[in-house]
Design a protein around this motif. Structure first.
Motif, PDB file in Angstrom:
ATOM      1  N   THR A 208      39.937 -37.684-137.670  1.00 44.07           N
ATOM      2  CA  THR A 208      41.174 -38.243-137.143  1.00 44.07           C
ATOM      3  C   THR A 208      40.812 -39.240-136.065  1.00 44.07           C
ATOM      4  N   ARG A 209      40.848 -40.492-136.418  1.00 43.23           N
ATOM      5  CA  ARG A 209      40.401 -41.524-135.481  1.00 43.23           C
ATOM      6  C   ARG A 209      41.304 -41.553-134.262  1.00 43.23           C
ATOM      7  N   GLY A 210      40.686 -41.630-133.097  1.00 40.54           N
ATOM      8  CA  GLY A 210      41.440 -41.779-131.867  1.00 40.54           C
ATOM      9  C   GLY A 210      41.850 -40.462-131.229  1.00 40.54           C
ATOM     10  N   ALA A 211      41.575 -39.324-131.902  1.00 43.23           N
ATOM     11  CA  ALA A 211      41.948 -38.049-131.324  1.00 43.23           C
ATOM     12  C   ALA A 211      41.079 -37.770-130.105  1.00 43.23           C
ATOM     13  N   VAL A 212      41.706 -37.462-128.989  1.00 45.54           N
ATOM     14  CA  VAL A 212      40.993 -37.169-127.756  1.00 45.54           C
ATOM     15  C   VAL A 212      41.222 -35.708-127.422  1.00 45.54           C
ATOM     16  N   THR A 213      40.143 -34.964-127.199  1.00 53.49           N
ATOM     17  CA  THR A 213      40.224 -33.538-126.905  1.00 53.49           C
ATOM     18  C   THR A 213      39.811 -33.278-125.466  1.00 53.49           C
ATOM     19  N   GLY A 214      39.803 -31.992-125.111  1.00 55.69           N
ATOM     20  CA  GLY A 214      39.380 -31.615-123.770  1.00 55.69           C
ATOM     21  C   GLY A 214      37.951 -31.978-123.461  1.00 55.69           C
ATOM     22  N   ALA A 215      37.153 -32.265-124.497  1.00 59.63           N
ATOM     23  CA  ALA A 215      35.766 -32.679-124.265  1.00 59.63           C
ATOM     24  C   ALA A 215      35.695 -33.980-123.478  1.00 59.63           C
ATOM     25  N   ALA A 216      36.723 -34.826-123.607  1.00 61.92           N
ATOM     26  CA  ALA A 216      36.752 -36.069-122.830  1.00 61.92           C
ATOM     27  C   ALA A 216      36.865 -35.769-121.344  1.00 61.92           C
ATOM     28  N   ASP A 217      37.608 -34.734-120.990  1.00 60.90           N
ATOM     29  CA  ASP A 217      37.715 -34.342-119.589  1.00 60.90           C
ATOM     30  C   ASP A 217      36.397 -33.772-119.073  1.00 60.90           C
ATOM     31  N   VAL A 218      35.641 -33.098-119.942  1.00 60.09           N
ATOM     32  CA  VAL A 218      34.336 -32.571-119.535  1.00 60.09           C
ATOM     33  C   VAL A 218      33.393 -33.730-119.222  1.00 60.09           C
ATOM     34  N   PHE A 219      33.434 -34.780-120.033  1.00 64.22           N
ATOM     35  CA  PHE A 219      32.618 -35.968-119.752  1.00 64.22           C
ATOM     36  C   PHE A 219      32.981 -36.528-118.379  1.00 64.22           C
ATOM     37  N   ALA A 220      34.281 -36.672-118.109  1.00 68.09           N
ATOM     38  CA  ALA A 220      34.713 -37.204-116.818  1.00 68.09           C
ATOM     39  C   ALA A 220      34.291 -36.288-115.682  1.00 68.09           C
ATOM     40  N   LEU A 221      34.332 -34.974-115.921  1.00 70.36           N
ATOM     41  CA  LEU A 221      33.888 -34.031-114.888  1.00 70.36           C
ATOM     42  C   LEU A 221      32.425 -34.284-114.535  1.00 70.36           C
ATOM     43  N   GLY A 222      31.592 -34.501-115.550  1.00 70.16           N
ATOM     44  CA  GLY A 222      30.187 -34.795-115.276  1.00 70.16           C
ATOM     45  C   GLY A 222      30.014 -36.067-114.473  1.00 70.16           C
ATOM     46  N   ALA A 223      30.813 -37.097-114.792  1.00 73.72           N
ATOM     47  CA  ALA A 223      30.735 -38.350-114.045  1.00 73.72           C
ATOM     48  C   ALA A 223      31.185 -38.162-112.605  1.00 73.72           C
ATOM     49  N   VAL A 224      32.207 -37.330-112.390  1.00 71.64           N
ATOM     50  CA  VAL A 224      32.677 -37.051-111.031  1.00 71.64           C
ATOM     51  C   VAL A 224      31.610 -36.306-110.236  1.00 71.64           C
ATOM     52  N   LEU A 225      30.909 -35.386-110.864  1.00 73.29           N
ATOM     53  CA  LEU A 225      29.842 -34.670-110.164  1.00 73.29           C
ATOM     54  C   LEU A 225      28.730 -35.632-109.735  1.00 73.29           C
ATOM     55  N   VAL A 226      28.384 -36.574-110.609  1.00 75.01           N
ATOM     56  CA  VAL A 226      27.368 -37.566-110.239  1.00 75.01           C
ATOM     57  C   VAL A 226      27.856 -38.381-109.047  1.00 75.01           C
ATOM     58  N   PHE A 227      29.127 -38.772-109.073  1.00 74.76           N
ATOM     59  CA  PHE A 227      29.673 -39.527-107.947  1.00 74.76           C
ATOM     60  C   PHE A 227      29.619 -38.701-106.661  1.00 74.76           C
ATOM     61  N   ALA A 228      30.016 -37.432-106.753  1.00 75.76           N
ATOM     62  CA  ALA A 228      30.022 -36.586-105.558  1.00 75.76           C
ATOM     63  C   ALA A 228      28.624 -36.413-104.985  1.00 75.76           C
ATOM     64  N   ALA A 229      27.611 -36.403-105.854  1.00 74.33           N
ATOM     65  CA  ALA A 229      26.235 -36.174-105.407  1.00 74.33           C
ATOM     66  C   ALA A 229      25.536 -37.440-104.952  1.00 74.33           C
ATOM     67  N   THR A 230      25.982 -38.603-105.429  1.00 72.31           N
ATOM     68  CA  THR A 230      25.263 -39.848-105.137  1.00 72.31           C
ATOM     69  C   THR A 230      26.124 -40.951-104.527  1.00 72.31           C
ATOM     70  N   GLY A 231      27.429 -40.844-104.694  1.00 72.80           N
ATOM     71  CA  GLY A 231      28.303 -41.897-104.183  1.00 72.80           C
ATOM     72  C   GLY A 231      28.524 -43.022-105.172  1.00 72.80           C
ATOM     73  N   ARG A 232      28.112 -42.853-106.431  1.00 71.01           N
ATOM     74  CA  ARG A 232      28.292 -43.913-107.430  1.00 71.01           C
ATOM     75  C   ARG A 232      28.548 -43.289-108.796  1.00 71.01           C
ATOM     76  N   SER A 233      29.074 -44.117-109.675  1.00 72.71           N
ATOM     77  CA  SER A 233      29.288 -43.697-111.057  1.00 72.71           C
ATOM     78  C   SER A 233      27.943 -43.579-111.769  1.00 72.71           C
ATOM     79  N   PRO A 234      27.832 -42.722-112.769  1.00 69.23           N
ATOM     80  CA  PRO A 234      26.575 -42.628-113.518  1.00 69.23           C
ATOM     81  C   PRO A 234      26.278 -43.886-114.335  1.00 69.23           C
ATOM     82  N   PHE A 235      27.220 -44.802-114.384  1.00 68.69           N
ATOM     83  CA  PHE A 235      27.000 -46.041-115.124  1.00 68.69           C
ATOM     84  C   PHE A 235      27.016 -47.250-114.201  1.00 68.69           C
ATOM     85  N   GLY A 236      26.850 -46.996-112.897  1.00 67.20           N
ATOM     86  CA  GLY A 236      26.672 -48.069-111.942  1.00 67.20           C
ATOM     87  C   GLY A 236      27.958 -48.775-111.590  1.00 67.20           C
TER      88      GLY A 236
END
Length: 840
Positions: free
Chosen positions: A196-224
């Protein structure tokens, strides 16, 4: 900081008194308010010109209903909402604090134990959000609020409403570059899941959670830091930069940032990994404690670094002009969850897998010991400009001006309109083709007569057309939409209303109408009353207008009493502000110049009218307008009115919670009651079911006995707009059948409650979030949640059958089956499990 109210700001929204401004964004304003009970709340509003768009208000209503279902220690509770108001609003618990972005910019990255504790808190919040059937889709540092009681996730569920508004369409991107998951960008699928193209699940929020943790630990996004397009490219094609992420949380962050959503940990696994019974209360330690409480930062607190002059700030950049407990400037961007200001040409982006790498992309900068890595938030020195009204809003204003000169049915011009109108009427349902003069705006696809099968499907005949509303009316289904045919010669622009036969969707008639989706239209006897569409009275069988009439504009509300249409207009409308016309002839019966009259209550030929502050309450004869009696001593302002035919009385509710029962024959007071905590004028409704009066307000349904005023029972409900369907004139009424109330007690819990006792007869726990009221007919209850519609037995709540039907916007039913509007492009009829021929 909290600012004063500005000229033009409302003083009150519902029962909430506004105290000041917390901030403003490009699509709305957030106010600080206080409820009658003294609770401080943040009230988020949407600009009126956006609310005028046909689909925006509907999306806001649906998402507000879903968001109210979210509860938990790490989320901001939604307390009340009124999506139907001229200025739609949503009230949440006021949480003094600062955003994670602001906190890191001001005090530096968090220590490893604090990052791990933050991960557990975010996972717990996502557990509650996903449990309500929602996907946040825009978790980022500026949507994480650090309060005196710990971190909270804010603006859950609203991203979907904003995305559906038109900032995103097929192939568009919802989210914030640097924190958005790859599948939100490319439309990828979870490994092993249906395609199902375009279906977004809770896994997308888990990805964002990981990016937020990187920001909290370093002050920047994991993608600069880079432009939005570069950040999106990196999220899809490059590994995250975990330089500087402490070993204690690096493995967890890396797992969350997997490209394949199927390989990421679940929220439960993140919580199990990050949970630590001995975790410190890091938000209570200086310098963060002082920042959260609005005190002077402790000496030695790191200063926020300057953003490099040659590098674009990430899209999640938040203002830092205000500090302390009232720093909710980030909160105002609930309407900017899809802020892709750095994306200049992604409106047609459907897949980034073939995207050529950007020229010389900016490499992420590794942190140093001397500075806090990443760009610092910059203060916003000027408010975001309010965008110009969209075409639909301008056309609404233009139509209102036309209606003051005799829109559709007025004077000599009305004669030509009537001729054109007659030509618009199609043939009977047997030909299904309509007249030669006008093309049918909808195309019919036949189905099957088998039990439970799709009977027929209606869809716009031309690309770019929409269907905005449906209503079952006797043996016809009424559909409103916006087509490609210009009907401006009869006042409709490109809007239309068409009546379809129930057996085969054959066209009975079609006429031009206003483009804005209707909120007030309804049926009285054999007449369609749709003043909000520019159609005051239309014969249901033929589509012909009843008489000619000079109208004052689009009414705020209308009621029908004994063949008379009574309409209330804005306080600054051309006199009169209250008008009654004969439905059969269009002739004016009577009028009053009484601004601010609340929606009327009708009992036979008598009509109860009240101004907003409750100082002028009177009962009038619907036909003559003669005042029969006046009622004194009411503790206004007025929140709602209702008629109670079996008790021969009216019910009046004030925003302060006073409930009065008044005899219809002479205005004598029968009884009074008091609702603790007051009521909201915009999100409250009164209705009589037999000799029981039901009141929906503040997330509960209360029952009262009108003869004595005694409270009978009270149950929790998700929300007025989700459980009580709209009726003629814009009011709402409960769903009742077999001596019971049917309503959504929670997001996916349909409850059947006895009207007399309030005792639960049954509760059906259904997966997904309810977005529309249930429908009960002939012993069957139809209920839609998630991507399913179910038929349940009225007596016991057992599921008889389920159908795949995603995105149900409107739901109706008769003994032969049920009818649904799916999204904005499909209307479909389904046969009952035991086939009964629909009325012809």
């Amino acid at each position: 900081m909290t600012g004063p109210l500005l000229p033009g700001d409302p003083e009150r929204l519902g029962s909430v008194r506004l105290l000041g401004r917390l901030g403003a964004g490009g699509m709305g304003t957030v106010y600080l308010g206080r409820t009658p009970g003294g609770l401080t709340v943040a009230v988020k509003t949407v600009h009126e010109h956006l609310a005028a768009e046909p689909h925006f208000r509907e999306r806001f209503r649906r998402e507000a209903a879903a968001a109210r279902a979210v509860t938990g220690a790490h989320t901001a509770a939604v307390l009340d909402a009124d999506p139907e108001s001229a200025r739609p609003w949503l009230a949440t618990a006021y949480l003094p604090g600062v955003t994670l972005r602001h906190a890191v910019a001001a005090t530096g990255p968090l220590e490893p134990p604090a990052v791990r504790s933050l991960g557990a808190a975010l996972a717990e919040a996502l557990t509650d959000i996903h449990g309500a059937g929602l996907v946040h889709r825009d978790l980022k540092p500026s949507n994480v609020l650090i309060t005196a009681d710990g971190p909270r996730v804010i603006d859950f569920g609203i991203a979907r409403a904003i995305g559906d508004h038109g900032l995103t369409g097929a192939g568009d991107v919802i989210g914030t570059p640097g924190f958005i998951a790859p599948e939100q960008i490319t439309g990828a699928i979870v490994t092993g899941a249906p395609r199902t193209r375009g279906a977004v699940t809770g896994a997308a929020d888990v990805f964002a959670l990981g990016a937020v943790l990187v920001f909290a630990a370093t002050g920047r996004s994991p993608f600069g830091s880079a432009t939005g397009a570069v950040l999106l490219y990196r999220a899809v094609h490059e590994d995250p930069d975990l330089t500087g992420v402490p070993e204690e949380v690096r493995e967890l962050a890396a797992a969350c940032l997997e490209k394949d959503p199927g390989r990421r940990p679940t929220v439960a696994e993140v919580l199990d990994t990050a949970a630590d019974p001995g975790a410190p209360l890091w938000w209570r330690a200086d310098p963060l404690r002082s920042l959260v409480l609005g005190e002077t930062a402790a000496p030695g607190a790191p200063a926020a670094p300057e953003a490099p002059a040659t590098t674009a700030a990430p899209a999640d950049q938040a203002p830092t002009g205000a500090t302390g407990p009232t720093d909710l400037t980030d909160l105002t961007d609930l309407t900017d969850l899809t802020d892709l200001t750095d994306l200049t040409d992604l409106t047609d982006l459907t897949d980034l897998t073939d995207l050529t790498a950007p020229t010389a992309p900016t490499a992420p900068t590794a942190p140093t010991a001397a500075t806090v890595p990443g760009p610092a938030p910059q203060p916003r020195t000027h408010p975001l400009p309010t965008p110009p009204p969209p075409a639909s809003a301008r056309s609404v204003a233009a139509r209102r001006e036309l209606t003051r000169r005799g829109f559709l049915l007025a004077g000599g011009g009305g004669v030509a309109s009537l001729v054109t109108y007659a030509l618009m009427r199609g043939g009977g349902e047997d030909d299904g083709k309509g007249s030669e003069e006008t093309a049918d705006p909808l195309a019919v696809r036949r189905g099957s007569v088998r039990q439970g099968a799709v009977r027929w499907t209606l869809a716009p005949a031309d690309a770019g057309a929409t269907v905005d509303a449906l209503r079952l009316a006797g043996n016809s289904l009424l559909v409103h939409g916006v087509g490609t045919l210009d009907m401006s010669d009869i006042g409709g622009g490109r809007g239309y209303v068409t009546a379809r036969g129930l057996p085969d969707a054959g066209r009975r008639w079609v006429t031009g109408a206003a483009e804005t989706a209707p909120t007030q239209w309804g049926v009285s006897g054999s007449v369609l009353a749709a003043a909000d569409l520019g159609l005051d009275a239309v014969d249901l069988a033929t589509g012909e207008p009843h008489g000619t009439q000079e109208r004052l504009g689009v009414p705020l509300w209308f009621s029908v009493a004994d063949g008379v249409l009574i309409s209330g207009y804005e306080a600054d409308a051309s006199p009169p502000s209250l008008q009654a016309v004969d439905l059969a002839t269009g002739e004016e019966r009577w009028a009053e110049d009484v601004p601010g009259t609340r929606p009327a209550a009708v009992l036979g030929r008598t009509v109860l009218l009240a101004d907003e502050d409750g100082s002028y309450i009177r009962c009038a004869d619907a036909v003559s307008g003669r005042i029969r009696w006046r009622y004194e001593g009411f503790e206004g302002p007025v929140a709602a009115l209702a008629a109670v035919p079996e008790a021969g009385c009216f019910a009046l509710l004030s925003t302060g919670g006073a409930l009065h029962f008044v005899r219809a024959r002479d205005g004598g007071r029968l009884a009074t009651a008091t609702l603790e905590g007051g009521a909201s004028a915009g999100s409250s409704a009164l209705a009589a079911v037999g000799s029981t009066v039901l009141l929906a307000t503040g997330g509960r349904v209360h029952a009262f006995a009108p003869a004595t005023g005694a409270p009978l029972w009270s149950v929790r409900t998700v929300g007025l707009d989700t459980s009580w369907p709209a009726v003629t004139g814009g009011g709402r009424t409960p769903v009742t059948a077999g001596g019971a109330l049917l309503h959504w007690a929670r997001a996916g819990q349909l409850q059947c409650v006895g009207l007399r006792s309030g005792e639960e007869r049954w509760t059906a726990r259904l997966a997904g979030v309810a977005q529309v009221p249930p429908v009960a007919v002939a012993g069957t209850v139809y209920a839609a949640t998630g991507e399913l519609c179910r038929a349940l037995d009225l007596n016991g709540g057992a599921v008889q059958r389920s159908w795949d039907a995603a995105d149900i916007r409107d739901l109706a039913a008769d003994p032969s089956g049920w009818y649904a509007r799916l999204g904005t492009a499909t209307v479909r009829a389904y046969n009952h499990t035991a086939v009964t021929s629909p009325a012809s």
